[in-house]
Design an enzyme around this catalytic site. Structure first.
Site, mmCIF file in Angstrom:
data_model
loop_
_atom_site.group_PDB
_atom_site.id
_atom_site.type_symbol
_atom_site.label_atom_id
_atom_site.label_comp_id
_atom_site.label_asym_id
_atom_site.label_seq_id
_atom_site.Cartn_x
_atom_site.Cartn_y
_atom_site.Cartn_z
ATOM 1 N N GLU A 114 7.059 -0.337 -2.978
ATOM 2 C CA GLU A 114 7.116 -1.801 -2.855
ATOM 3 C C GLU A 114 6.633 -2.424 -4.154
ATOM 4 O O GLU A 114 6.027 -1.750 -5.005
ATOM 5 C CB GLU A 114 6.250 -2.277 -1.677
ATOM 6 C CG GLU A 114 6.835 -1.889 -0.324
ATOM 7 C CD GLU A 114 6.054 -2.373 0.877
ATOM 8 O OE1 GLU A 114 6.642 -2.487 1.942
ATOM 9 O OE2 GLU A 114 4.843 -2.623 0.747
ATOM 10 N N HIS A 238 6.027 -14.682 0.682
ATOM 11 C CA HIS A 238 6.869 -13.479 0.541
ATOM 12 C C HIS A 238 8.186 -13.930 -0.066
ATOM 13 O O HIS A 238 8.767 -14.930 0.369
ATOM 14 C CB HIS A 238 7.102 -12.839 1.911
ATOM 15 C CG HIS A 238 7.608 -11.431 1.833
ATOM 16 N ND1 HIS A 238 8.873 -11.129 1.378
ATOM 17 C CD2 HIS A 238 7.023 -10.248 2.125
ATOM 18 C CE1 HIS A 238 9.045 -9.818 1.408
ATOM 19 N NE2 HIS A 238 7.933 -9.261 1.858
ATOM 20 N N ARG A 286 4.436 -10.030 -5.780
ATOM 21 C CA ARG A 286 5.097 -11.075 -4.990
ATOM 22 C C ARG A 286 5.018 -12.470 -5.571
ATOM 23 O O ARG A 286 5.949 -13.254 -5.438
ATOM 24 C CB ARG A 286 4.447 -11.131 -3.609
ATOM 25 C CG ARG A 286 4.953 -10.061 -2.771
ATOM 26 C CD ARG A 286 4.399 -10.146 -1.403
ATOM 27 N NE ARG A 286 4.795 -8.900 -0.785
ATOM 28 C CZ ARG A 286 4.331 -8.446 0.333
ATOM 29 N NH1 ARG A 286 3.425 -9.138 0.982
ATOM 30 N NH2 ARG A 286 4.749 -7.312 0.829
ATOM 31 N N HIS A 347 3.524 -15.990 3.905
ATOM 32 C CA HIS A 347 3.515 -14.650 4.501
ATOM 33 C C HIS A 347 2.117 -14.127 4.827
ATOM 34 O O HIS A 347 1.928 -13.448 5.828
ATOM 35 C CB HIS A 347 4.194 -13.688 3.527
ATOM 36 C CG HIS A 347 4.298 -12.281 4.011
ATOM 37 N ND1 HIS A 347 5.006 -11.940 5.142
ATOM 38 C CD2 HIS A 347 3.785 -11.123 3.523
ATOM 39 C CE1 HIS A 347 4.932 -10.627 5.324
ATOM 40 N NE2 HIS A 347 4.182 -10.111 4.361
ATOM 41 N N ARG A 382 -2.417 -10.486 -2.636
ATOM 42 C CA ARG A 382 -2.482 -9.172 -1.983
ATOM 43 C C ARG A 382 -1.347 -8.275 -2.449
ATOM 44 O O ARG A 382 -0.178 -8.672 -2.445
ATOM 45 C CB ARG A 382 -2.378 -9.358 -0.468
ATOM 46 C CG ARG A 382 -2.294 -8.050 0.290
ATOM 47 C CD ARG A 382 -2.182 -8.326 1.765
ATOM 48 N NE ARG A 382 -0.936 -8.967 2.087
ATOM 49 C CZ ARG A 382 0.113 -8.339 2.617
ATOM 50 N NH1 ARG A 382 0.069 -7.047 2.850
ATOM 51 N NH2 ARG A 382 1.206 -8.995 2.913
HETATM 52 P P1 FAD Z 1 -3.144 -9.895 13.874
HETATM 53 O O1 FAD Z 1 -2.409 -8.640 14.016
HETATM 54 O O2 FAD Z 1 -2.395 -11.093 13.444
HETATM 55 O O3 FAD Z 1 -3.802 -10.178 15.281
HETATM 56 C C1 FAD Z 1 -4.495 -11.367 15.547
HETATM 57 C C2 FAD Z 1 -4.990 -11.342 16.974
HETATM 58 O O4 FAD Z 1 -5.884 -12.412 17.187
HETATM 59 C C3 FAD Z 1 -3.887 -11.496 18.010
HETATM 60 O O5 FAD Z 1 -4.140 -10.638 19.077
HETATM 61 C C4 FAD Z 1 -4.040 -12.938 18.461
HETATM 62 O O6 FAD Z 1 -3.598 -13.148 19.767
HETATM 63 C C5 FAD Z 1 -5.543 -13.090 18.381
HETATM 64 N N1 FAD Z 1 -6.017 -14.466 18.278
HETATM 65 C C6 FAD Z 1 -5.763 -15.376 17.303
HETATM 66 N N2 FAD Z 1 -6.393 -16.536 17.587
HETATM 67 C C7 FAD Z 1 -7.042 -16.346 18.758
HETATM 68 C C8 FAD Z 1 -7.840 -17.169 19.587
HETATM 69 N N3 FAD Z 1 -8.115 -18.444 19.288
HETATM 70 N N4 FAD Z 1 -8.329 -16.655 20.733
HETATM 71 C C9 FAD Z 1 -8.065 -15.373 21.092
HETATM 72 N N5 FAD Z 1 -7.310 -14.544 20.335
HETATM 73 C C10 FAD Z 1 -6.812 -15.034 19.196
HETATM 74 N N6 FAD Z 1 0.877 -5.767 6.036
HETATM 75 C C11 FAD Z 1 0.959 -4.506 5.589
HETATM 76 O O7 FAD Z 1 -0.055 -3.922 5.187
HETATM 77 N N7 FAD Z 1 2.163 -3.859 5.592
HETATM 78 C C12 FAD Z 1 3.309 -4.430 6.016
HETATM 79 O O8 FAD Z 1 4.366 -3.811 6.011
HETATM 80 C C13 FAD Z 1 3.249 -5.776 6.475
HETATM 81 N N8 FAD Z 1 4.379 -6.414 6.896
HETATM 82 C C14 FAD Z 1 4.267 -7.663 7.415
HETATM 83 C C15 FAD Z 1 5.397 -8.282 7.955
HETATM 84 C C16 FAD Z 1 5.298 -9.531 8.542
HETATM 85 C C17 FAD Z 1 6.524 -10.192 9.100
HETATM 86 C C18 FAD Z 1 4.047 -10.193 8.585
HETATM 87 C C19 FAD Z 1 3.909 -11.545 9.196
HETATM 88 C C20 FAD Z 1 2.911 -9.583 8.040
HETATM 89 C C21 FAD Z 1 3.016 -8.321 7.462
HETATM 90 N N9 FAD Z 1 1.896 -7.683 6.948
HETATM 91 C C22 FAD Z 1 1.988 -6.403 6.488
HETATM 92 C C23 FAD Z 1 0.568 -8.272 7.100
HETATM 93 C C24 FAD Z 1 -0.145 -7.626 8.291
HETATM 94 O O9 FAD Z 1 0.787 -7.421 9.336
HETATM 95 C C25 FAD Z 1 -1.277 -8.471 8.792
HETATM 96 O O10 FAD Z 1 -2.086 -8.890 7.736
HETATM 97 C C26 FAD Z 1 -2.149 -7.689 9.781
HETATM 98 O O11 FAD Z 1 -1.348 -7.132 10.781
HETATM 99 C C27 FAD Z 1 -3.195 -8.593 10.380
HETATM 100 O O12 FAD Z 1 -3.829 -7.896 11.412
HETATM 101 P P2 FAD Z 1 -5.058 -8.553 12.162
HETATM 102 O O13 FAD Z 1 -5.548 -7.550 13.129
HETATM 103 O O14 FAD Z 1 -5.998 -9.122 11.177
HETATM 104 O O15 FAD Z 1 -4.406 -9.810 12.918
HETATM 105 C C1 SIN Z 2 7.121 -6.094 3.621
HETATM 106 O O1 SIN Z 2 7.533 -5.182 4.316
HETATM 107 O O2 SIN Z 2 7.728 -6.598 2.674
HETATM 108 C C2 SIN Z 2 5.790 -6.647 3.934
HETATM 109 C C3 SIN Z 2 4.767 -5.762 3.394
HETATM 110 C C4 SIN Z 2 3.474 -6.480 3.375
HETATM 111 O O3 SIN Z 2 3.407 -7.662 3.688
HETATM 112 O O4 SIN Z 2 2.490 -5.843 2.994
#
Ligand code: FAD
Ligand code: SIN
Length: 529
Positions: A114, A238, A286, A347, A382
């Protein structure tokens, strides 16, 4: 009737960060995991590309550290970067042990590439890595007798000394008040230790790849309770979100560029990255690629640019990107033969609640992990696929620190139940919708990829105006998830704009025409409540 419940540890969020912490605690502690909406509605389940880890013979931790610091424009904390990157192989092993079916080639993990990565180092499950990770973590958590998973709970605010029966001015956190989305009842979930894992604030922008619930709830709750937040101006866009009349926030993974995809001007057919970053082309970090697309769109008056991987064999494209291929086919785009129309979209939230290496926040009793935090890993931008890794490392760190300190954590005091004596049901829900749309629109137009002081000030004036209206509304009516989110979205916008105005330089994701140079020394933008 609003009520109270007592737990060892409360975890707010059921994504990668929250579930990692829950699993690491559950050996000896009773853990309650709350989630807004469904248990798999966070960003984790949406991750496509994968997880960065040094696993190739020719690669080194030092290479990964360097790439992370280059992407982060030197704003990263080197100690944190080194620590996280060194943990990556062990994190991948733990996921494999939980059954995540990472792609392999001749028995070894297949590594994709990537932008910003000097080597192939992205472990993945086709182009739907997050879904596989979320499923495996959720299955393990659901099977664990010490973990209770409670979806449909919107946390409103953290419980601190202010909510004790015997009022105390202390910022010690004792859990959170949460709205049960089905019944409308509010419960005080009281715990010795609380972990925030609520994800990012991407939905503060009109166009975002983030899920609907990414409204900055954890960041706003921690801020209101007295924790510092930092680097909120560092919002990642993104480069390649699908441009389509009906589908607004579908990501086309960076791995498409990693596997040879080219960005083309749809009018001239030119491969325009040659004019912006001749050396790294489409695999520049990015911020560079997103700004190049933004410039091309503005210069030629385009609606989108093309991402083209049709020069690769059709089997290769279908094999690497089955989910995207199928999704696009359903929309009439065959990516094996046609270019994909794409635009940049918000993103990832690089800033957030300040945490140390043990995932501790400023507030006793409160830990935080994942996208809601600013740990020092990402700096000003990031590096792709470093964020799931951060969730695993800091989710584990929070659990270890809580366990190590358990005997020193006091039992919770008596907490006041949620008070609804002075509110009524709203008769004007239209206010919520109107304010929500307004915030997202001016954030997109005034606080986007390229900024100016004047535009930021315009946004700030609107935020101040809306703030009064939202607080009046919040004080008068019973809470709903929409209202909770609007209040938090507004708070996140306020923090982003205030941080952006404080940074008088361009660095990483913060690019302003008024201060186009990068200053010699890199300093975090830290906001103190
Ligand atoms: P999340 O997985 O977002 O979970 C948040 C949780 O908090 C959820 O359960 C939600 O319901 C809960 N929550 C929020 N507010 C409240 C509230 N007020 N009360 C109760 N619960 C609440 N990163 C990578 O490293 N590799 C990738 O390939 C990648 N691809 C991505 C693709 C997309 C489309 C997106 C959007 C992001 C991507 N990212 C990627 C980033 C990565 O997915 C996220 O940064 C990561 O998953 C965040 O995880 P988290 O556990 O912090 O939060
Ligand atoms: C992607 O697959 O392009 C997202 C990867 C990331 O957000 O880290």
């Amino acid at each position: 009737m609003n009520e109270s419940n007592l737990h060892d540890v409360l975890i707010i969020g059921s994504g990668a960060a929250g579930l990692t912490a829950a699993l690491a605690l559950a050996g000896t502690k009773r853990v309650l995991v709350l989630a807004k909406g469904g248990l798999s509605e966070g960003a984790t389940a949406w991750a496509q590309g994968g997880i960065a880890a040094v696993l190739e013979a020719g690669d080194t931790f030092e290479n990964h550290v360097r790439d992370t610091m280059v992407a982060g424009a030197g704003l990263n904390d080197r100690e944190v970067v080194e620590h996280v990157i060194a943990q990556a192989p062990a994190s991948i092993e733990r996921l494999r042990a939980l059954g995540v079916p990472f792609n392999t080639e001749s028995g070894d993990l297949h590594l994709t590439r990537e932008g910003g990565h000097s080597h192939r180092r992205i472990v993945h499950v086709n182009d739907a890595t997050g879904w596989a990770v979320q499923e495996a973590l959720l299955k393990a958590a659901a099977e664990h007798p010490n973990i209770t998973l409670l979806p449909g709970q919107s946390c409103i605010d953290l419980i601190t000394g202010h909510h004790q029966e015997r009022f105390s001015g202390s910022g010690r956190v004792w859990g959170a008040y949460a709205l049960d989305e089905a019944s409308g009842r509010v419960t005080a979930h009281i715990a010795r230790a609380t972990v925030l894992a609520t994800g990012g604030a991407g939905r503060v922008y009109l166009f975002s790849t983030a899920p609907r619930g990414a409204t900055g709830d954890g960041i706003a709750m921690a801020w209101r309770a007295g924790a510092r937040v930092s680097n909120m101006e560092m919002m990642q866009f993104h480069p390649t979100c699908l441009y389509h009349a009906e589908v607004k926030n579908f990501l086309v993974t960076e791995a498409v560029r990693g596997e040879g995809g080219r960005l083309l001007n749809p009018r001239t057919g030119a491969r325009f990255m040659e004019a912006h970053d001749l050396e790294r082309l489409e695999l520049a970090p990015r911020d560079v690629v997103a700004r190049a697309i933004d410039a091309e769109i503005k210069r030629f008056g385009l609606d989108y640019v093309h991402l083209d991987i049709s020069h690769q064999p059709a089997d290769f494209v279908r094999g690497h990107f089955p989910t995207i291929h199928e999704k696009l086919l359903g929309l009439g785009i065959d990516m094996t033969r046609q270019p994909i129309p794409v635009v940049p979209a918000q993103h990832y939230t690089c800033g957030g609640v300040v945490v140390d290496l043990a995932a501790r926040t400023d507030l006793p009793g409160l830990w935080a992990a994942g996208e809601c935090t600013e740990s020092g890993l990402h700096g000003a931008n990031r590096l792709a696929s470093n964020s799931l890794l951060e969730c695993f490392v800091f989710g584990e760190a929070a659990a270890s620190d809580i366990l190590a300190r358990w005997d020193t954590l006091e039992a919770p005091p008596a907490i006041r139940p949620w008070d609804e004596s002075r509110v009524t049901d709203s008769d004007e829900a239209v206010v919520i919708k109107q304010n929500w749309t307004e915030i997202r629109r001016f954030m997109w137009n005034y606080v986007g990829i390229v900024r100016t002081t004047k535009r930021l000030q315009r946004a700030q004036r609107r935020i101040a105006l809306l703030g009064q209206e939202i607080e009046d509304y919040y004080g008068a009516f019973r809470v709903t998830t929409d209202l909770i989110e609007l209040r938090n979205l507004h708070q996140a916008a306020e923090l982003i704009v205030r941080s952006a105005l404080k940074r008088r330089e361009s660095r990483g994701l913060h690019y302003t025409l008024d201060y186009p140079e990068t200053t010699a020394s890199a300093a975090d933008t830290v906001l103190v409540p």
